[in-house]
Design an enzyme around this catalytic site. Structure first.
Site, short mmCIF file in Angstrom:
data_model
loop_
_atom_site.label_atom_id
_atom_site.label_comp_id
_atom_site.label_asym_id
_atom_site.label_seq_id
_atom_site.Cartn_x
_atom_site.Cartn_y
_atom_site.Cartn_z
N GLU A 86 0.70 -1.31 -0.12
CA GLU A 86 -0.13 0.00 0.08
C GLU A 86 0.80 1.07 -0.01
O GLU A 86 0.88 1.94 1.01
CB GLU A 86 -0.86 -0.13 1.03
CG GLU A 86 -1.95 -0.90 1.04
CD GLU A 86 -3.33 -0.78 2.10
OE1 GLU A 86 -2.89 -0.33 3.18
OE2 GLU A 86 -4.15 -1.39 1.93
N GLU A 135 -6.41 -8.17 -0.16
CA GLU A 135 -6.75 -7.97 1.19
C GLU A 135 -8.11 -8.03 1.34
O GLU A 135 -8.56 -6.97 0.51
CB GLU A 135 -5.93 -7.02 2.00
CG GLU A 135 -4.50 -7.17 2.06
CD GLU A 135 -3.89 -5.99 2.92
OE1 GLU A 135 -4.51 -5.24 3.71
OE2 GLU A 135 -2.62 -5.72 2.73
C1 GLA Z 1 -4.14 -2.58 5.20
C2 GLA Z 1 -2.67 -3.17 5.23
C3 GLA Z 1 -2.85 -4.53 6.01
C4 GLA Z 1 -3.58 -4.14 7.18
C5 GLA Z 1 -4.86 -3.81 6.70
C6 GLA Z 1 -5.93 -3.82 7.90
O1 GLA Z 1 -4.75 -3.21 4.01
O2 GLA Z 1 -1.93 -3.44 3.96
O3 GLA Z 1 -1.29 -4.50 6.71
O4 GLA Z 1 -3.22 -2.95 8.03
O5 GLA Z 1 -4.95 -2.58 6.17
O6 GLA Z 1 -7.11 -3.52 7.46
#
Ligand code: GLA
Ligand code: GLA
Length: 658
Positions: free
Chosen positions: A153, A305
């Site tokens: 991210e 995710e």
């Molecule tokens: C993001 C991050 C993860 C985690 C999630 C929690 O997507 O990439 O490492 O912190 O948020 O929702």
């Protein structure tokens, strides 16, 4: 080029972020046992492991990762291996404070959380490249390796001196001369003219409103600076393993990365999706993110995710009611995902995310969350071979663009109530609720494949993009365009007449006299509906038909909706039902059909390849009439004439084969 197909190989990848470094190694055996039980075939490892691998500058501790990857390989579980460069170890900030970002106020952003690196820092980049090199060399031939996951991210912004120098170099290659920069930024305004390059700064805290063109360029620059970090690491891993696909996970609808540009640099486009379980439009939001990511990927894409239960970063973090995780998971697959992964496998016991759900929650293997995960895994195994690699098609495209988004967020605009992303979601919802399949496209791209193109709002439009829209309509395409579009050029300079002249001609508008934004909750009466948020005092040129006019008030009798041939212009935001009705009617005229006619409210139908997915977003059971004879791949049952869907129920229907 390697692709998601090389990792999925006829399956749906199923799994999640796996952070075994948070657990004693005895737990690992239990992890893989339960992964096998749940049908997990892919885990993402190493995302936040920098300090474990390089506990002090230049050290390498790969032993634990060797053992972990060997364990996964022995159990046939693939590894999406991350470069751990999203969270530098404390030693880096302590030894090299210049690697830490500074806010626009000049305050230092310290280590102790994550993502505390300045993307322009050569020291950070050097350490990241060295570690990536060693990681790639060590695991290039490891049988567990299926995908490279670069960083995580990308989202850091920095306003430090290092960034200022980098920004100036970026501006130098964009404008070549200071005169060109002064012209593009309109620095005659408020005595902002730059006399030397060294005077130029990132848009730091200032006394009053900052230069919007400078802010726009800084957003472009930041996306590019982060992308340089990505491509540097990508090039290293690709040199070692040209056959392994590379991705980095996007945040959903995140303004910091121009995802169209980034997607071109990825073998797999992946995204993190977290709809709010209590959002009545959560299902549509999930659909929109899927459509957007599939369009960026131009084919199958990856949910890197999602949450099996609650997240921990909203004010109130609701769990998913029984069935909702399955519904949204199968919805992503219906809309083109070939990989369905979670953050994270085992819920953490310590750290900032101990209240964030995992596939294996604190309740353990007897918990409802894990039971549902097992069911999803088993179902993906059932449908994987039929689904994986197949396409989703759409006759409609929604235009979406980062430059236009960035230009819409500046200070000093007619209404701060207008939100670009809300408009995109609202227009997409109009189509989703009408059961019409949609893609997203970038302005200026090839639109010839679409019967209908929607522009919820593109405040900034370059000349090529304007010409492209005009040519699309001339070629017979149907265009529906929302208000405040084509207002500025790529330098954020107002187009004479308040709207691009070519667009005014396209829609039959002689003069855009004034924009009349509406107050929160206010409405404006129009023929057959109420407008919200915005209205426009526009004078038609007589070549277009007024489909609906404003009634009463200052704009009485002026057009709210104009139509000239197949070009439609909507100068307000119709309420949800009216927008749905309008888009549905125009779509029908353009020959666009819903996937299935006559669906009960809340039921979504999606075709992917030869399969028909039915998804019940409603909280009560629903019956769907079917146009033929099918078999439900999830149950093996025949579905002749109709199918019953429980609350949050899903059917995946294939044709009956003789
Ligand atoms: C993001 C991050 C993860 C985690 C999630 C929690 O997507 O990439 O490492 O912190 O948020 O929702
Ligand atoms: C003040 C300033 C002007 C202008 C106006 C705008 O009065 O003196 O330069 O910015 O506000 O309303």
């Amino acid at each position: 080029m390697p692709s998601l197909h090389d990792a999925a190989r006829g399956r749906i990848l199923f799994g999640g972020d796996y952070n075994p470094e948070q657990w004693p190694e005895e737990v690992w055996a239990d992890d893989v046992r339960l992964m096998e039980e749940a049908g997990v075939n892919s885990v993402t490892v190493g995302v936040f492991s920098w300090a474990m691998i390089e506990p002090r500058p230049g050290a390498r501790e790969f032993g634990w990762l060797d053992r972990l990857l060997d364990l996964l390989a022995a159990h046939g579980i693939g590894a999406v291996l991350a470069t751990p460069t999203a969270s530098p170890p404390p030693w880096m900030g302590a030894l090299h404070p210049e690697t830490l970002p500074r806010t626009e106020d000049g305050a230092l952003v310290n280590y102790g959380s994550r993502q505390h690196f300045c993307p322009s820092s050569p020291v950070y980049r050097r350490y990241a490249a060295a570690l990536t090199e060693d990681l790639a060399a060590r695991y290039a031939d490891h049988p567990a390796l299926t995908v490279w996951h670069i960083n995580n991210e990308y989202c850091t912004h920095c306003w430090c001196d290092e960034t200022a120098g980098h920004f100036r170099r970026w501006l130098g290659s964009r404008y070549t001369t200071l005169d060109a920069l002064n012209d593009a930024w309109g620095t005659a305004f408020w005595s902002q003219r730059y006399d030397t390059w060294a005077e130029i700064l990132p848009p730091r805290r200032a006394q009053y409103m900052r230069n919007p063109a400078q802010e726009l360029d800084f957003k472009r620059f930041t996306s590019d600076a982060l992308m340089e970090c990505y491509t540097a690491e990508r090039d290293i891993v690709a040199r070692h393993t040209p056959h392994i696909p590379v991705t980095t996970n996007f945040m959903p609808l995140w303004s910091g990365q121009d995802a169209w540009a980034w997607a071109e640099q990825e073998d797999i486009v992946s995204v993190d999706v977290y709809p709010d379980p209590t959002d009545p439009h959560g299902g549509q939001y999930n659909a929109m993110l899927a459509d957007m990511t599939r369009s960026q990927a131009r084919g199958p894409w990856m949910v890197m995710e999602q949450a099996a239960g609650p997240v921990n970063w909203r004010d109130v973090n609701h769990p998913k009611p029984a069935g909702l995780n399955r519904l949204w998971s199968l919805q992503a697959v219906a809309r083109g995902a070939d990989a369905l992964c979670y953050f994270q496998w085992r819920q953490s016991r310590q750290g900032a995310e101990k209240f964030h759900s995992g596939m294996l929650s604190h309740a353990g293997e007897e918990g409802r969350t894990f039971r549902e995960v097992k069911r999803i895994g088993a179902e993906l195994a059932l449908i994987g071979a039929e689904v994986s690699g197949t396409e989703v098609t759409a006759d409609v495209a929604v235009l979406h663009d980062w430059d236009a988004w960035w230009s819409s967020t500046q200070q000093g605009r007619p209404s701060s109530l207008v939100s670009y992303t809300e408009l995109v979601q609202t227009w997409h919802r109009g189509l989703w609720e009408s059961g019409i399949s949609t893609e997203f496209a970038r302005p200026g791209g090839d639109l010839s494949a679409y019967r209908m193109v929607l522009v919820p709002q593109l405040q900034l439009l370059g000349d090529a993009a304007v010409d492209d829209l005009v040519a699309y309509v001339r070629g017979g395409g149907t265009l529906v365009c929302g208000f405040f579009t084509g207002v500025v050029d790529t330098d954020d300079r107002i187009r004479p007449g308040g709207m691009d002249a070519r667009l005014r001609e396209l829609f039959g508008i002689r003069t855009m006299h004034e924009w009349w934004p509406l107050d929160a909750g206010a409405t404006v009466e129009c023929d057959g509906f109420e407008g919200t948020l915005w209205s426009e005092e526009l004078e038609p040129d007589g070549s277009a038909e007024t489909v609906a006019a404003y009634r009463g008030g200052e704009l009485d009798g002026l057009p709210a909706v104009l139509r000239k041939g197949t070009a439609w212009y909507v100068s307000t935001l119709p309420g949800p039902e009216a927008l749905r009705g309008l888009l549905g009617r125009v779509a029908a005229d353009a020959g666009v059909r819903p996937v299935l006619e006559g669906l009960p409210p809340g039921v979504e139908a999606v075709r992917r390849g030869a399969l028909l997915f039915l998804l019940n977003h409603g909280r009560s059971p629903a019956t769907v009439e079917l146009p033929g004879r099918y078999v439900d791949l999830l149950t093996g049952d025949a579905a002749d004439g109709g199918v019953e869907l429980e609350r949050y129920g899903v059917a995946v229907l294939g044709d009956v084969r003789s």
